[in-house]
Design a protein around this motif. Structure first.
Motif, PDB file in Angstrom:
ATOM      1  N   TYR A 193       1.776   1.396   3.400  1.00 28.60           N
ATOM      2  CA  TYR A 193       2.373   2.737   3.416  1.00 28.60           C
ATOM      3  C   TYR A 193       3.240   2.979   4.651  1.00 28.60           C
ATOM      4  O   TYR A 193       4.264   3.677   4.558  1.00 28.60           O
ATOM      5  N   GLU A 237      -4.229  -3.749   4.779  1.00 28.91           N
ATOM      6  CA  GLU A 237      -3.384  -3.701   3.590  1.00 28.91           C
ATOM      7  C   GLU A 237      -2.918  -2.277   3.291  1.00 28.91           C
ATOM      8  O   GLU A 237      -1.737  -2.038   3.039  1.00 28.91           O
ATOM      9  N   ILE A 238      -3.843  -1.323   3.351  1.00 25.88           N
ATOM     10  CA  ILE A 238      -3.500   0.070   3.051  1.00 25.88           C
ATOM     11  C   ILE A 238      -2.533   0.637   4.087  1.00 25.88           C
ATOM     12  O   ILE A 238      -1.486   1.201   3.742  1.00 25.88           O
ATOM     13  N   LEU A 283      -1.331  -3.308  -3.770  1.00 29.01           N
ATOM     14  CA  LEU A 283      -0.648  -2.016  -3.786  1.00 29.01           C
ATOM     15  C   LEU A 283       0.780  -2.139  -4.305  1.00 29.01           C
ATOM     16  O   LEU A 283       1.310  -1.207  -4.911  1.00 29.01           O
TER      17      LEU A 283
END
Length: 318
Positions: free
Chosen positions: A173, A168-169, A278
Motif C-alpha cells: 500500500y 507485504e501489507i 495483494l
C-alpha cells in the motif's frame, strides 16, 4: 467489478487457508526436526550468545546497533559486492547468462552505479540508522529484546511469518501510494530511473520513500512482536538480501525469483507487492500473468537459464 472482487477474496481465502494447513503440517514435521537439530546445537548458540552479551557487558545500545545495523549492512554489501563485480565486468560469465533483461546493464553504466551506491549509503547512514533510535526504545519497552535466553526455533518461524505478512501489507500500500502521480513525480521517480534494476538499487530511493516504503514495513513486524535482537538481526539481513535479489536483474539458480519485481521496473504499473497476493486481489498483476516473465516466475532448479528454456516469442517482421 464486485463479483470479481468477491471471487478474488474467496480465492485468496482458499489459498491462505491451504497455506495455513500446509504450514501447520510443516511446523509439526520439518520444524520438529529443525528444533531437534537446534536443540542439539542449542547449547553452543546459547553459550556463544552469552559470551557475546558478557563481552559488551550487557550494553543494550551497543548490542542493538551491532545486531540491527552492522550485521544486516554487512550482509547487504557483501551480497551486492559480488553482484556488482558481475555487473561491471561481465564476469564470471556463468552469472551474466542469467540476466533477465537481455542486453541491459551489459555492462552497467559505472557513473550511474556510483550514484546508486552513494544514495544507498546516504539512505543507510542518514535515514535507516537514525530510525533505529526510536525502535531501540520501543524494543526496550517490551523488555524481551535483550534477554539472555535465545528464542526457540519454532517461535522464530512464527515471528518470520508475521514479519513477512506485515511487510507485504505495508509495502504494497505504501508502494501504491508513491505511484500516485504527484508523489511519483517528486519522490518515487528516482527509484524508477532504473528500468533494468541491479541489486544496490533496492535502497536507491528518495529519503522519504526510504522511510515509508523501504524501512517501516521491515521494522514494524519486530516492533509489534517485541522480538529478540537475534531475530531482528536475522530478519533485517534476510529482508535486505531478499530485496537485493528482487532487484538484482539475474534469475539465478536456487534463489527466489526476481521476475515479479523486475517486471514492475519494466512496466511501472504492475506487481507492486512482495509476495503477489495483494496484487492478485487488486488486479495489479493481470498484464504480468499474460507474459513469459510470469511463466519464468519460479525458483530455478537447474543450471539452464529460464531465458533460454522459456524464451520470448520472436518479434514479427513487417
Amino acid at each position: 467489478q464486485e463479483e470479481k472482487l468477491w471471487d478474488a477474496i474467496k480465492i485468496t481465502a482458499y489459498v491462505l487457508g491451504t497455506c495455513l494447513l500446509i504450514f501447520t503440517a510443516l511446523v509439526n514435521s520439518v520444524s520438529w526436526y529443525m528444533q531437534n537439530t537446534w536443540d542439539t546445537s542449542g547449547h553452543f548458540w546459547q553459550t556463544t550468545w552469552l559470551k557475546f552479551y558478557d563481552h559488551f557487558e550487557g550494553n543494550e545500545w551497543t548490542i542493538f546497533l551491532l545486531g540491527a545495523a552492522l550485521v544486516p549492512s554487512l550482509a547487504f554489501w557483501c551480497f551486492n559486492g559480488i553482484l556488482m563485480v558481475a555487473d561491471v565486468t561481465g564476469k564470471p560469465t556463468f552469472i551474466t547468462r542469467y540476466r533477465i533483461q537481455l542486453g541491459k546493464n551489459d555492462p552497467v553504466d559505472t557513473k550511474k552505479l556510483c550514484q546508486a551506491i552513494y544514495t544507498a549509503l546516504c539512505n543507510q547512514f542518514f535515514v535507516s540508522f537514525p530510525m533505529l533510535v526510536p525502535m531501540f526504545y520501543i524494543m526496550k519497552w517490551w523488555g524481551n529484546t535483550f534477554s539472555k535466553e535465545l528464542p526457540t526455533f519454532q517461535w522464530f518461524l512464527v515471528e518470520l511469518s508475521i514479519f513477512t505478512l506485515v511487510e507485504e501489507i505495508l509495502f504494497y500500500y505504501t508502494h501504491r501510494l508513491v505511484h500516485l502521480p504527484l508523489l511519483y513525480k517528486h519522490i518515487h521517480k528516482k527509484h524508477h530511473e532504473w528500468t533494468a534494476p541491479i541489486g544496490v538499487v533496492s535502497i536507491y530511493a528518495h529519503p522519504l520513500e526510504h522511510i515509508i516504503s523501504n524501512t517501516l514495513p521491515v521494522m514494524t513486524g519486530p516492533m509489534i512482536m517485541g522480538s529478540h535482537i537475534v531475530s531482528i538481526s536475522a530478519w533485517f539481513s534476510l529482508a535486505l538480501v531478499t530485496t537485493s535479489i528482487s532487484h538484482c536483474g539475474y534469475h539465478l539458480p536456487f534463489l527466489p525469483s526476481p521476475e515479479f519485481h523486475d517486471f514492475h521496473h519494466l512496466k511501472f504499473n504492475q506487481c507492486y507487492g512482495v509476495l503477489g497476493v495483494l496484487d492478485y486481489l487488486h488486479g495489479t498483476d493481470t498484464v504480468f500473468r499474460q507474459t513469459k516473465a510470469y511463466k519464468r516466475h519460479r525458483v530455478l532448479l537447474s543450471f539452464t537459464p529460464l531465458s533460454e528454456s522459456i524464451p520470448e516469442a520472436p518479434k514479427r517482421t513487417e
